[in-house]
Design a protein around this motif. Sequence first.
Motif, PDB file in Angstrom:
ATOM      1  N   ARG A  10       0.853  -1.196   0.000  1.00 46.46           N
ATOM      2  CA  ARG A  10       0.000   0.000   0.000  1.00 46.46           C
ATOM      3  C   ARG A  10       0.879   1.232   0.000  1.00 46.46           C
ATOM      4  N   VAL A  11       0.340   2.330  -0.506  1.00 48.42           N
ATOM      5  CA  VAL A  11       1.073   3.591  -0.457  1.00 48.42           C
ATOM      6  C   VAL A  11       1.074   4.059   0.990  1.00 48.42           C
ATOM      7  N   ASP A  12       2.255   4.262   1.533  1.00 46.07           N
ATOM      8  CA  ASP A  12       2.397   4.735   2.909  1.00 46.07           C
ATOM      9  C   ASP A  12       2.459   6.256   2.950  1.00 46.07           C
ATOM     10  N   HIS A  13       3.346   6.834   2.125  1.00 52.70           N
ATOM     11  CA  HIS A  13       3.452   8.289   2.075  1.00 52.70           C
ATOM     12  C   HIS A  13       4.197   8.728   0.819  1.00 52.70           C
ATOM     13  N   VAL A  14       4.117  10.012   0.547  1.00 56.87           N
ATOM     14  CA  VAL A  14       4.877  10.653  -0.518  1.00 56.87           C
ATOM     15  C   VAL A  14       5.927  11.522   0.149  1.00 56.87           C
ATOM     16  N   GLY A  15       7.175  11.383  -0.288  1.00 56.48           N
ATOM     17  CA  GLY A  15       8.269  12.166   0.270  1.00 56.48           C
ATOM     18  C   GLY A  15       8.589  13.351  -0.616  1.00 56.48           C
ATOM     19  N   ILE A  16       8.677  14.520   0.002  1.00 51.10           N
ATOM     20  CA  ILE A  16       8.951  15.765  -0.720  1.00 51.10           C
ATOM     21  C   ILE A  16      10.248  16.357  -0.178  1.00 51.10           C
ATOM     22  N   ALA A  17      11.196  16.592  -1.086  1.00 53.39           N
ATOM     23  CA  ALA A  17      12.473  17.208  -0.701  1.00 53.39           C
ATOM     24  C   ALA A  17      12.287  18.709  -0.576  1.00 53.39           C
ATOM     25  N   VAL A  18      12.751  19.271   0.538  1.00 48.61           N
ATOM     26  CA  VAL A  18      12.660  20.715   0.774  1.00 48.61           C
ATOM     27  C   VAL A  18      13.978  21.210   1.356  1.00 48.61           C
ATOM     28  N   GLU A  19      14.226  22.479   1.193  1.00 50.84           N
ATOM     29  CA  GLU A  19      15.404  23.083   1.821  1.00 50.84           C
ATOM     30  C   GLU A  19      15.207  23.194   3.326  1.00 50.84           C
ATOM     31  N   SER A  20      13.943  23.459   3.734  1.00 52.79           N
ATOM     32  CA  SER A  20      13.643  23.691   5.141  1.00 52.79           C
ATOM     33  C   SER A  20      12.228  23.236   5.463  1.00 52.79           C
ATOM     34  N   VAL A  21      12.102  22.337   6.419  1.00 55.66           N
ATOM     35  CA  VAL A  21      10.780  21.924   6.876  1.00 55.66           C
ATOM     36  C   VAL A  21      10.029  23.123   7.431  1.00 55.66           C
ATOM     37  N   ALA A  22      10.714  23.970   8.191  1.00 49.88           N
ATOM     38  CA  ALA A  22      10.062  25.140   8.803  1.00 49.88           C
ATOM     39  C   ALA A  22       9.432  26.044   7.749  1.00 49.88           C
ATOM     40  N   ASP A  23      10.081  26.178   6.592  1.00 52.13           N
ATOM     41  CA  ASP A  23       9.536  27.020   5.527  1.00 52.13           C
ATOM     42  C   ASP A  23       8.380  26.354   4.789  1.00 52.13           C
ATOM     43  N   ALA A  24       8.415  25.036   4.656  1.00 50.65           N
ATOM     44  CA  ALA A  24       7.394  24.309   3.900  1.00 50.65           C
ATOM     45  C   ALA A  24       6.176  23.925   4.740  1.00 50.65           C
ATOM     46  N   GLU A  25       6.378  23.772   6.024  1.00 52.96           N
ATOM     47  CA  GLU A  25       5.325  23.285   6.906  1.00 52.96           C
ATOM     48  C   GLU A  25       4.048  24.138   6.915  1.00 52.96           C
ATOM     49  N   PRO A  26       4.130  25.479   6.863  1.00 46.17           N
ATOM     50  CA  PRO A  26       2.889  26.259   6.893  1.00 46.17           C
ATOM     51  C   PRO A  26       1.898  25.884   5.785  1.00 46.17           C
ATOM     52  N   LEU A  27       2.395  25.521   4.609  1.00 47.12           N
ATOM     53  CA  LEU A  27       1.489  25.104   3.535  1.00 47.12           C
ATOM     54  C   LEU A  27       0.757  23.830   3.929  1.00 47.12           C
ATOM     55  N   LEU A  28       1.476  22.861   4.466  1.00 46.15           N
ATOM     56  CA  LEU A  28       0.819  21.619   4.887  1.00 46.15           C
ATOM     57  C   LEU A  28      -0.197  21.885   5.992  1.00 46.15           C
ATOM     58  N   GLU A  29       0.130  22.794   6.902  1.00 47.19           N
ATOM     59  CA  GLU A  29      -0.814  23.141   7.968  1.00 47.19           C
ATOM     60  C   GLU A  29      -2.076  23.762   7.392  1.00 47.19           C
ATOM     61  N   LEU A  30      -1.929  24.626   6.386  1.00 43.49           N
ATOM     62  CA  LEU A  30      -3.099  25.225   5.740  1.00 43.49           C
ATOM     63  C   LEU A  30      -3.965  24.172   5.064  1.00 43.49           C
ATOM     64  N   LEU A  31      -3.332  23.083   4.621  1.00 37.76           N
ATOM     65  CA  LEU A  31      -4.068  21.988   3.990  1.00 37.76           C
ATOM     66  C   LEU A  31      -4.660  21.031   5.025  1.00 37.76           C
ATOM     67  N   GLY A  32      -4.454  21.328   6.312  1.00 37.17           N
ATOM     68  CA  GLY A  32      -5.032  20.526   7.382  1.00 37.17           C
ATOM     69  C   GLY A  32      -4.146  19.404   7.876  1.00 37.17           C
ATOM     70  N   ALA A  33      -2.867  19.432   7.525  1.00 42.29           N
ATOM     71  CA  ALA A  33      -1.960  18.365   7.948  1.00 42.29           C
ATOM     72  C   ALA A  33      -1.620  18.500   9.421  1.00 42.29           C
ATOM     73  N   GLU A  34      -1.432  17.364  10.050  1.00 41.83           N
ATOM     74  CA  GLU A  34      -1.034  17.293  11.451  1.00 41.83           C
ATOM     75  C   GLU A  34       0.351  16.650  11.513  1.00 41.83           C
ATOM     76  N   LYS A  35       1.322  17.343  12.113  1.00 43.55           N
ATOM     77  CA  LYS A  35       2.666  16.786  12.229  1.00 43.55           C
ATOM     78  C   LYS A  35       2.669  15.666  13.255  1.00 43.55           C
TER      79      LYS A  35
END
Length: 159
Positions: A10-35
Motif C-alpha cells: 500500500r502507499v504509505d506516504h509521498v516524500g517531498i524534498a525541501v530546503e527547510s521543513v520550517a519554511d514548507a510546513e505552513p502550507l501543509l498546515e493550511l491543507l489541514g496536515a497534522e505533524k
Amino acid sequence: MTETELSDVRVDHVGIAVESVADAEPLLELLGAEKLVHETDPTGAFRWAYYRLGDASRVELIEPVDGEESFLTDFLAERGPGMHHVTLEVADMDAAVDALDAGGVRVVDRTDYDEWSEAFVSPRNPTGVLFQLMEYREPFEDGRPGSERLYIGGKKLSE
C-alpha cells in the motif's frame, strides 16, 4: 508479482524534498496536515517530518542537515524542492524484493534497521519515480504517536 502479492502493498506516504521543513510546513498546515514526528535519519544525513492528512494520507518532508553533503543536497541542487519518492509499505520485504527481481526491476540500497527495513526501486524504471519499500517492525512505534496514527486503521500490513 501475483495478485496476492499486490494486495500486500500500500502507499504509505509521498516524500517531498525541501530546503527547510520550517519554511514548507505552513502550507501543509493550511491543507489541514497534522505533524506526527520530526526526527533525524539514523545516518545523520537528513531530517524528516511526517504529517497525517485526513484518515489515511501521509506526506513526509525531508530536509538536509546543515553542513552535511548527501543524496538530498545533490537532489535539491540539481532539481530544487519537489517530489522525491513514493513510499510503499510491504508486509514482507524479502518477498517484495524477490518478486521485483524476478520481474527484472532493479532494487537498490536495501538496509535493515531494528525498527524497519527499506529498499529502493531505482528511478531508472518506466515511471521515472523512486519507490521506497518499507517493512515496519514493532520497535518503530517506540517514542512516536500511537499506531492508530502511523498506520491505516492502526495496523501494519503484516498484521
